[in-house]
Design an enzyme around this catalytic site. Structure first.
Site, PDB file in Angstrom:
ATOM      1  N   LYS A  52      15.743   0.428  45.063  1.00  0.00           N
ATOM      2  CA  LYS A  52      14.405   1.152  45.493  1.00  0.00           C
ATOM      3  C   LYS A  52      13.793   2.098  44.390  1.00  0.00           C
ATOM      4  CE  LYS A  52      15.940   0.468  50.245  1.00  0.00           C
ATOM      5  NZ  LYS A  52      16.673   1.222  51.304  1.00  0.00           N
ATOM      6  N   GLN A  96      18.897   6.327  53.598  1.00  0.00           N
ATOM      7  CA  GLN A  96      19.613   5.079  53.548  1.00  0.00           C
ATOM      8  C   GLN A  96      20.675   4.913  54.833  1.00  0.00           C
ATOM      9  OE1 GLN A  96      18.614   2.765  51.594  1.00  0.00           O
ATOM     10  NE2 GLN A  96      20.401   1.282  52.652  1.00  0.00           N
ATOM     11  N   ASP A 119      10.278   3.389  56.159  1.00  0.00           N
ATOM     12  CA  ASP A 119      11.091   2.549  56.859  1.00  0.00           C
ATOM     13  C   ASP A 119      10.577   1.868  58.188  1.00  0.00           C
ATOM     14  OD1 ASP A 119      13.587   1.861  55.611  1.00  0.00           O
ATOM     15  OD2 ASP A 119      14.391   3.747  56.123  1.00  0.00           O
TER      16      ASP A 119
HETATM   17  N1  GUN Z   1      20.122   0.002  55.442  1.00  0.00           N
HETATM   18  C1  GUN Z   1      20.094  -1.322  55.532  1.00  0.00           C
HETATM   19  N2  GUN Z   1      18.765  -1.758  55.620  1.00  0.00           N
HETATM   20  C2  GUN Z   1      18.105  -0.592  55.741  1.00  0.00           C
HETATM   21  C3  GUN Z   1      16.811  -0.186  55.651  1.00  0.00           C
HETATM   22  O1  GUN Z   1      15.889  -1.227  55.832  1.00  0.00           O
HETATM   23  N3  GUN Z   1      16.365   1.101  55.442  1.00  0.00           N
HETATM   24  C4  GUN Z   1      17.218   2.047  55.381  1.00  0.00           C
HETATM   25  N4  GUN Z   1      17.020   3.203  55.376  1.00  0.00           N
HETATM   26  N5  GUN Z   1      18.534   1.962  55.581  1.00  0.00           N
HETATM   27  C5  GUN Z   1      19.025   0.528  55.520  1.00  0.00           C
END
Ligand code: GUN
Length: 279
Positions: A52, A96, A119
């Site tokens: 990211k 996350q 998100d």
């Molecule tokens: N863990 C797995 N997928 C995601 C996601 O789309 N966002 C976040 N913040 N954590 C994740």
């Protein structure tokens, strides 16, 4: 043989628009900024967070990383989120998942200001919520369907899986697009009978090759959201691609499908958040 909807092509299209939007914001003196919070040292999460940040840099966006120890208490994490919520130079906040067991995900996720929730976890998905940031993976699926010119209105859309991150918001987005939606899950009786009725079948179960050819109608559009590890550690989807490809009219591969969309949509949400916070 099905047409393959490739995530790379769709993601590139989304990201080229994101690049243009970043340039427009930079010209106005606004640098879109994403804050990423990682609690603990889950190796997979570390890789995702790294990707990211890399993508932000590639697109000319700023990113901040906050790595907290696994034993971080709820109050500390909430205090960090509150600080980032109040910081006008931060436009997007992402914590996350999964979080260590002693932390309540819902409490943490809901603490992020909706306007910074890139998100899309706090998204209400309703007709009067056009400013909401959409959940990234389901929004990525919608982008792929649009790219492939798949119309949704009136179609029977079957979503297999009811997670908060994918299944539920996916069903809501398809419904919002006038699909007739059925959600199936581990307790669904006679699952194959329902999936065989699907014009659009979305697999988000988290079980390798769970959707077999006998569960798919001839000519269906099949979207595979699954990311599983096969016996050889290779990434494989929820759909038995080789067999289902022969029956479907369109299908997404794994890898190279929906997975590439999630990060693209996260970037799209971040620039959108930055633009909305700097009208
Ligand atoms: N863990 C797995 N997928 C995601 C996601 O789309 N966002 C976040 N913040 N954590 C994740």
């Amino acid at each position: 043989m099905a047409t393959i909807i490739r995530g790379k092509e769709v993601a590139e299209q989304v990201l080229s628009q994101v690049k243009a939007d970043v340039a427009a914001l930079l010209a106005r003196g606004v640098t879109p900024c994403l804050a990423v919070i990682l609690v603990g040292d889950d190796p997979a999460s570390r890789i995702y967070v790294g990707k990211k940040k890399e993508k932000c840099a590639e697109l000319g966006m700023r990113s901040l990383e906050f790595t907290l120890p696994a034993e971080t208490q709820e109050e500390e994490l909430l205090a960090l989120i509150a600080k980032l919520n109040a910081d006008e130079s931060v436009h997007g906040i992402l914590c996350q998942l999964p979080l260590p067991k002693h932390l309540d995900e819902q409490t943490i996720v809901r603490a992020v200001a909706p306007k910074k929730d890139v998100d899309g976890f706090t998204c209400r998905i309703s007709a009067d919520a056009r400013r909401d940031l959409m959940p990234c993976t389901p929004a990525g699926v919608m982008e792929m369907l649009a790219y492939a010119n798949v119309s949704i209105a009136g179609k029977h859309c079957v979503v297999v899986g009811r997670s908060n991150i994918v299944g539920k918001p996916m069903a809501a987005l398809l419904l919002q697009a006038d699909g007739t939606v059925t959600i199936c899950h581990s307790k669904t009786r006679d699952l194959a009978n329902i999936t065989r009725q699907a014009d659009i079948l979305v697999a988000a179960v988290g079980k390798p090759h769970f959707i077999t050819a006998d569960m798919v109608k001839e000519g269906a559009v099949v979207i595979d959201v699954g990311v599983n590890r096969g016996a050889d550690r290779k990434v494989i989807g929820d759909v038995d691609f080789e067999a289902v490809e022969k029956k479907a009219s369109m299908i997404t591969p794994v890898p190279g499908g929906v997975g590439l969309m999630t990060i693209a949509m996260l970037m799209k949400n971040t620039v959108r958040a930055a633009a909305q916070q700097n009208p």
